[in-house]
Enzyme design. Structure first.
Site, PDB file in Angstrom:
ATOM      1  N   HIS A   1     -15.177  43.993  -1.405  1.00  0.00           N
ATOM      2  CA  HIS A   1     -16.171  45.060  -1.533  1.00  0.00           C
ATOM      3  C   HIS A   1     -17.231  44.878  -0.435  1.00  0.00           C
ATOM      4  CE1 HIS A   1     -14.325  46.075  -5.224  1.00  0.00           C
ATOM      5  NE2 HIS A   1     -15.303  45.849  -6.087  1.00  0.00           N
TER       6      HIS A   1
ATOM      7  N   CYS B   1     -18.572  43.259 -10.427  1.00  0.00           N
ATOM      8  CA  CYS B   1     -18.311  42.720  -9.079  1.00  0.00           C
ATOM      9  C   CYS B   1     -19.355  43.163  -8.039  1.00  0.00           C
ATOM     10  CB  CYS B   1     -16.917  43.123  -8.612  1.00  0.00           C
ATOM     11  SG  CYS B   1     -16.453  44.791  -9.079  1.00  0.00           S
TER      12      CYS B   1
END
Ligand code: NAP
Ligand code: 3JM
Length: 337
Positions: A242, A129
């Site tokens: 994130h 990710c």
């Protein structure tokens, strides 16, 4: 229209559930759909496009007649089941780190190296990710100015560590307010009102495995074997999204204006960069979105030819499920399934 039989291994998990949402939203041409997980979830019912599907425990029969198998059940399960699914004729798009660095396995971010899917021999790997959102932002600059080095610190949401880590943050925050103690089950330390500078295991060089994924995967995806990446990966008490502080040094000089121009017209990127009006991306605003958000672009003061920026994305979407479904769409578009 041709329809494709799709299996999802890990369908009950944080990534698997998001894959289902993305497949539904994009109206992916699904014929038969198989939802697979462990024995514990067998019999659980999941709704997809108004129909009810029953979760099955994964077995070798699960992949009979499947065209595309989306895997998000951890690297051990990927190592066990991917070769079996491939033998049954499926193309596996694997979200785990199990095969990412194998030379014959393409590691693909569709905005960067879509053509690499054409070299697949049954398995295509979805990158980590944190790597995905970083390379989406770096690649357009790298193509024009050649990036020599990257220094990145990440601020990673708990959902990146799975459904149990989401529960950990909820439960620990609640316990703190009620004057009770809760020990996180899926995270290595306290996460309520704390940050943890460790994601995945520590390696011989004192970087973590997550940090080394950012170096090795970036090189492979961008076809840039010499690029230097030093990462510090940190878990923060955020549910989804994130964030990354990214500093680069380029071979050719680059001004912030040039970088903004390059990134404004790059695929999959939304610029949110207007400091005078307090505009910059934040995880709370990107939840549920498929793009990578970039802001805080400025000349870096520590390097000649340096540039700093702030990069945010929904880790369950562009960082995992959306990227995997985009890869599945590439297979369809290139006629590879
Ligand atoms: P999660 O919420 O913990 O879900 C794990 C899934 O795996 C569940 O569906 C679980 O099924 C299934 N599973 C566990 N053990 C199994 C077994 N023995 N056999 C079959 N299925 C089993 O985790 P997640 O966040 O969705 O992540 C899943 C995996 O995806 C990670 O381990 C990682 O490898 C990968 N991932 C990749 C990225 C990325 O950056 N691309 C991001 C996050 C995760 P049950 O409900 O039956 O337990
Ligand atoms: C993200 O069981 C496992 O090995 C999963 C660990 C994991 C990974 C991984 O290494 O596949 C959890 C969360 C990732 C990842 O994307 O690299």
């Amino acid at each position: 229209m041709k329809l494709y039989n799709v299996a999802i291994l890990g369908a009950t998990g944080a990534v698997g559930q998001t894959m289902l949402k993305v497949l539904e939203e994009r109206n992916f041409p699904i014929g038969k759909l198989k939802l697979l997980a462990s024995k514990q979830s067998a019999g659980k019912e999941i709704n997809f496009k108004g129909d009810t599907y029953t979760v099955e425990p994964v077995s070798s029969e699960s992949f009979e007649g499947i065209d595309i198998a989306l895997f998000s059940a951890g690297s051990t399960r990927s190592k066990t089941w991917a070769p079996i699914a491939v033998e049954k004729g499926a193309v596996v798009i694997d979200n785990s780190s199990a095969f990412r660095m194998e030379p014959q396995v393409p590691l693909v971010v569709p905005e960067v190296n879509p053509e690499d899917v054409k070299n697949h021999q049954g398995i295509i790997a979805n990158p980590n990710c944190s790597t995905i959102q970083m390379v989406v932002a770096l690649y357009p600059i790298h193509r024009k100015k050649t990036i020599k080095r990257v220094i990145v610190s990440t601020y990673q949401a708990v959902s990146g560590a799975g459904a149990k880590a989401i529960e950990d943050l909820q439960k620990e925050v609640k316990a703190r307010f009620e004057g009770e103690h809760y020990t996180p089950q899926a995270l290595p330390a306290s996460i309520a009102f704390n940050v943890i500078p460790r994601i995945d295991i520590f390696l011989e060089n004192d970087y973590t495995k997550e940090e080394m994924k950012m170096l090795n995967e970036t090189r492979k995806i961008m076809h840039a074997p010499d690029i230097k990446v030093s990462a510090t990966c940190v878990r923060v008490p955020v549910f989804i999204g994130h964030s990354e502080s990214v500093t680069i040094e380029t071979q050719e000089p680059i001004t912030p204006q040039e970088a903004k121009q390059i990134l404004s017209s790059a695929p999959g990127i939304i610029m949110e960069d207007d400091p005078k009006n307090n505009v910059y991306p934040m995880p709370i605003d990107v939840e549920g979105k498929d793009d990578v958000f970039v802001g805080r672009i400025r000349k870096d003061l520590a390097f000649d030819n340096g540039l700093s920026m702030w990069v945010v994305a929904d880790n369950l979407r562009k960082g995992a499920a959306t990227n995997a479904v985009q890869i599945a769409q590439l297979l369809v578009d290139y006629g590879l399934v």
